[in-house]
Design a protein around this motif. Structure first.
Motif, PDB file in Angstrom:
ATOM      1  N   PRO A  83      80.915  55.013  57.028  1.00  0.00           N
ATOM      2  CA  PRO A  83      80.735  54.139  58.188  1.00  0.00           C
ATOM      3  C   PRO A  83      79.352  53.521  58.321  1.00  0.00           C
ATOM      4  N   THR A  84      78.336  54.066  57.619  1.00  0.00           N
ATOM      5  CA  THR A  84      76.976  53.542  57.749  1.00  0.00           C
ATOM      6  C   THR A  84      76.312  53.400  56.386  1.00  0.00           C
ATOM      7  N   ILE A  85      75.301  52.535  56.333  1.00  0.00           N
ATOM      8  CA  ILE A  85      74.547  52.330  55.096  1.00  0.00           C
ATOM      9  C   ILE A  85      73.820  53.606  54.698  1.00  0.00           C
ATOM     10  N   ASN A  86      73.293  54.325  55.663  1.00  0.00           N
ATOM     11  CA  ASN A  86      72.597  55.576  55.372  1.00  0.00           C
ATOM     12  C   ASN A  86      73.509  56.569  54.647  1.00  0.00           C
ATOM     13  N   GLU A  87      74.759  56.668  55.094  1.00  0.00           N
ATOM     14  CA  GLU A  87      75.700  57.602  54.463  1.00  0.00           C
ATOM     15  C   GLU A  87      76.109  57.131  53.069  1.00  0.00           C
ATOM     16  N   ILE A  88      76.122  55.820  52.850  1.00  0.00           N
ATOM     17  CA  ILE A  88      76.408  55.288  51.509  1.00  0.00           C
ATOM     18  C   ILE A  88      75.333  55.780  50.538  1.00  0.00           C
ATOM     19  N   PHE A  89      74.066  55.628  50.931  1.00  0.00           N
ATOM     20  CA  PHE A  89      72.954  56.100  50.106  1.00  0.00           C
ATOM     21  C   PHE A  89      73.070  57.595  49.833  1.00  0.00           C
ATOM     22  N   ARG A  90      73.312  58.365  50.897  1.00  0.00           N
ATOM     23  CA  ARG A  90      73.324  59.823  50.760  1.00  0.00           C
ATOM     24  C   ARG A  90      74.427  60.300  49.821  1.00  0.00           C
ATOM     25  N   ALA A  91      75.547  59.597  49.788  1.00  0.00           N
ATOM     26  CA  ALA A  91      76.656  60.006  48.927  1.00  0.00           C
ATOM     27  C   ALA A  91      76.248  60.024  47.462  1.00  0.00           C
ATOM     28  N   THR A  92      75.479  59.017  47.044  1.00  0.00           N
ATOM     29  CA  THR A  92      75.034  58.966  45.651  1.00  0.00           C
ATOM     30  C   THR A  92      73.806  59.844  45.435  1.00  0.00           C
ATOM     31  N   GLU A  93      72.944  59.933  46.423  1.00  0.00           N
ATOM     32  CA  GLU A  93      71.767  60.811  46.302  1.00  0.00           C
ATOM     33  C   GLU A  93      72.167  62.265  46.081  1.00  0.00           C
ATOM     34  N   THR A  94      73.251  62.683  46.719  1.00  0.00           N
ATOM     35  CA  THR A  94      73.690  64.079  46.617  1.00  0.00           C
ATOM     36  C   THR A  94      74.696  64.311  45.500  1.00  0.00           C
ATOM     37  N   GLY A  95      75.063  63.245  44.758  1.00  0.00           N
ATOM     38  CA  GLY A  95      75.996  63.398  43.654  1.00  0.00           C
ATOM     39  C   GLY A  95      77.454  63.340  44.050  1.00  0.00           C
ATOM     40  N   HIS A  96      77.727  63.008  45.320  1.00  0.00           N
ATOM     41  CA  HIS A  96      79.121  62.900  45.764  1.00  0.00           C
ATOM     42  C   HIS A  96      79.805  61.697  45.115  1.00  0.00           C
ATOM     43  N   THR A  97      79.043  60.618  44.897  1.00  0.00           N
ATOM     44  CA  THR A  97      79.550  59.454  44.172  1.00  0.00           C
ATOM     45  C   THR A  97      78.582  59.099  43.052  1.00  0.00           C
ATOM     46  N   ASN A  98      79.068  58.352  42.070  1.00  0.00           N
ATOM     47  CA  ASN A  98      78.227  57.942  40.943  1.00  0.00           C
ATOM     48  C   ASN A  98      77.321  56.768  41.291  1.00  0.00           C
ATOM     49  N   PHE A  99      77.819  55.884  42.153  1.00  0.00           N
ATOM     50  CA  PHE A  99      77.089  54.658  42.482  1.00  0.00           C
ATOM     51  C   PHE A  99      77.261  54.321  43.958  1.00  0.00           C
ATOM     52  N   SER A 100      76.312  53.548  44.474  1.00  0.00           N
ATOM     53  CA  SER A 100      76.424  52.962  45.808  1.00  0.00           C
ATOM     54  C   SER A 100      76.325  51.451  45.686  1.00  0.00           C
ATOM     55  N   VAL A 101      77.085  50.746  46.511  1.00  0.00           N
ATOM     56  CA  VAL A 101      76.951  49.297  46.622  1.00  0.00           C
ATOM     57  C   VAL A 101      76.618  48.979  48.074  1.00  0.00           C
ATOM     58  N   VAL A 102      75.489  48.272  48.278  1.00  0.00           N
ATOM     59  CA  VAL A 102      75.028  47.974  49.635  1.00  0.00           C
ATOM     60  C   VAL A 102      74.613  46.504  49.742  1.00  0.00           C
ATOM     61  N   PRO A 103      74.855  45.866  50.894  1.00  0.00           N
ATOM     62  CA  PRO A 103      74.369  44.498  51.089  1.00  0.00           C
ATOM     63  C   PRO A 103      72.870  44.520  51.324  1.00  0.00           C
ATOM     64  N   VAL A 104      72.144  43.564  50.736  1.00  0.00           N
ATOM     65  CA  VAL A 104      70.692  43.553  50.902  1.00  0.00           C
ATOM     66  C   VAL A 104      70.187  42.269  51.544  1.00  0.00           C
ATOM     67  N   GLU A 105      70.881  41.137  51.339  1.00  0.00           N
ATOM     68  CA  GLU A 105      70.449  39.904  51.986  1.00  0.00           C
ATOM     69  C   GLU A 105      71.579  38.890  51.993  1.00  0.00           C
ATOM     70  N   ASN A 106      71.491  37.977  52.956  1.00  0.00           N
ATOM     71  CA  ASN A 106      72.470  36.902  53.088  1.00  0.00           C
ATOM     72  C   ASN A 106      71.738  35.570  53.076  1.00  0.00           C
TER      73      ASN A 106
END
Length: 361
Positions: free
Chosen positions: A123-146
């Protein structure tokens, strides 16, 4: 239809059938070769089954060889899907994205990795980062600019303290639609959307729904999900969300800028080798002295390195203290780039290399 015309059509169709069989055989040969590579990697304990620089080189080579009817965009989509299926033979990959299902971030991830990946939404960008930082996922995809609204602050702020490295970028053209269970635009009294999307559609909303209450949502897919049971409400989201949540498209392509594009970053725990056409992203801060920014950027000028982006954000380390997000052309392993980075590290108050990765074309 004449007998002669029918005969020609059947001849072409038979030829296509033969070509399809040939493609099928070649695809199975490709998968067999990939399986052999996977076995060697496993034996040698080389876990990098996704090689962004290798895939970028393959796509570049194929574009250069393409002299037929296949458009480059179609070629890229086709071979990204082939590579996705091939990776699935080697090892399953998981990617964390902004949820729920149907977001533009999910669309960007599937565009980049193909369909043979496991999408895990958060639900949040922070949790997307944490998923890959902790090894729960292999990669994260996040929006950075429009291209209309500028930087995505949640992503920029999180890049300051993440150990993840950027291994790819995705430029996705965004088409916004107004979705609802209502049939008539005049019935819409509330509009749910991510704040970035509200900004990207501001002129259209002012002209067509000026009386509607604008309500921020964590994502456009979340907005679409909310209006499935709410009368007189609409959501700004993509066509995928309309299909997924069975909503009507009350108005299509409501973005203010026709070229509205969002840039996404792909993040992982591994550095990416050079592809031959790369970018490097940096996080820098200036030392407190006159002409600080000029002195900070001087190594890029001396090294004749092209800076494609610079954006400032409050550092949160002190009042009126800022950090700069900078993109440059070139890979950190290239000699002239490595020299400039070494000089930048000495000059900067804060220096963080966010990663080198294949540039999107």
């Amino acid at each position: 239809m004449t007998k002669e015309t029918n005969k020609k059509l059947n001849a072409f169709r038979n030829n296509i059938d033969k070509i399809d069989v040939h493609i099928l055989r070649l695809m199975n040969q490709r998968l067999s070769a990939a399986q052999s590579i996977a076995q060697i990697k496993t034996t040698l304990m080389l876990p990098a089954f996704y090689r962004p620089e290798r895939e970028a080189q393959v796509l570049s080579r194929l574009r250069n060889l393409n002299d037929g009817l296949l458009q480059d965009s179609s070629l890229e989509s086709l071979f990204r899907e082939i590579m996705s299926i091939t990776r699935g033979i080697e090892a399953g990959l998981s990617v964390s994205v902004l949820g729920p299902a149907g977001t533009y971030t999910e669309a960007a991830a599937r565009h980049h990795f193909g369909s043979a990946i496991a999408i895990v939404d958060f639900p949040t960008i922070n949790e997307i980062f944490r998923a890959t930082e902790t090894g729960h996922t292999n990669f994260s995809v996040v929006p950075v600019e429009n291209s209309t609204e500028g930087g995505v602050t949640g992503t920029l702020d999180r890049l300051v303290n993440t150990p993840l490295t950027i291994c790819g970028e995705i430029n996705l053209q965004i088409h916004h639609n107004l979705l609802s269970i209502e049939n008539d635009l005049r019935q819409v009294k509330k509009i749910y959307a991510h704040t970035q999307s509200l900004g990207q559609c501001k002129r259209w909303i002012d002209k067509n729904c000026s009386q509607a209450e604008l309500i921020p949502a964590s994502s456009n897919a979340d907005a679409a999900k909310r209006v499935t049971t709410e009368k007189s409400a609409a959501a700004i989201a993509g066509a995928v969300a309309a299909e997924r949540y069975k909503l009507k498209i009350v108005a299509a392509n409501i973005e203010d800028e026709s070229g509205n594009t969002t840039r996404f970053l792909v993040l992982s725990n591994r550095a990416t080798p050079p592809s031959g056409n790369d970018k490097t992203s940096l996080l820098l801060s200036c030392r407190s002295r006159p002409g600080a920014l000029l002195h900070l950027l001087q190594p890029l000028l001396d090294g004749q390195i092209d800076m494609t982006k610079i954006e400032s954000r409050p550092s949160k380390f002190g009042l009126w203290d800022y950090v700069f997000f900078i993109d440059i052309l070139g890979h950190q392993e290239e000699k002239h780039v490595a020299k400039a980075l070494a000089e930048l590290k000495v000059e900067a108050g804060l220096f963080k290399n966010l990663g080198s990765y294949p540039a999107s074309v």
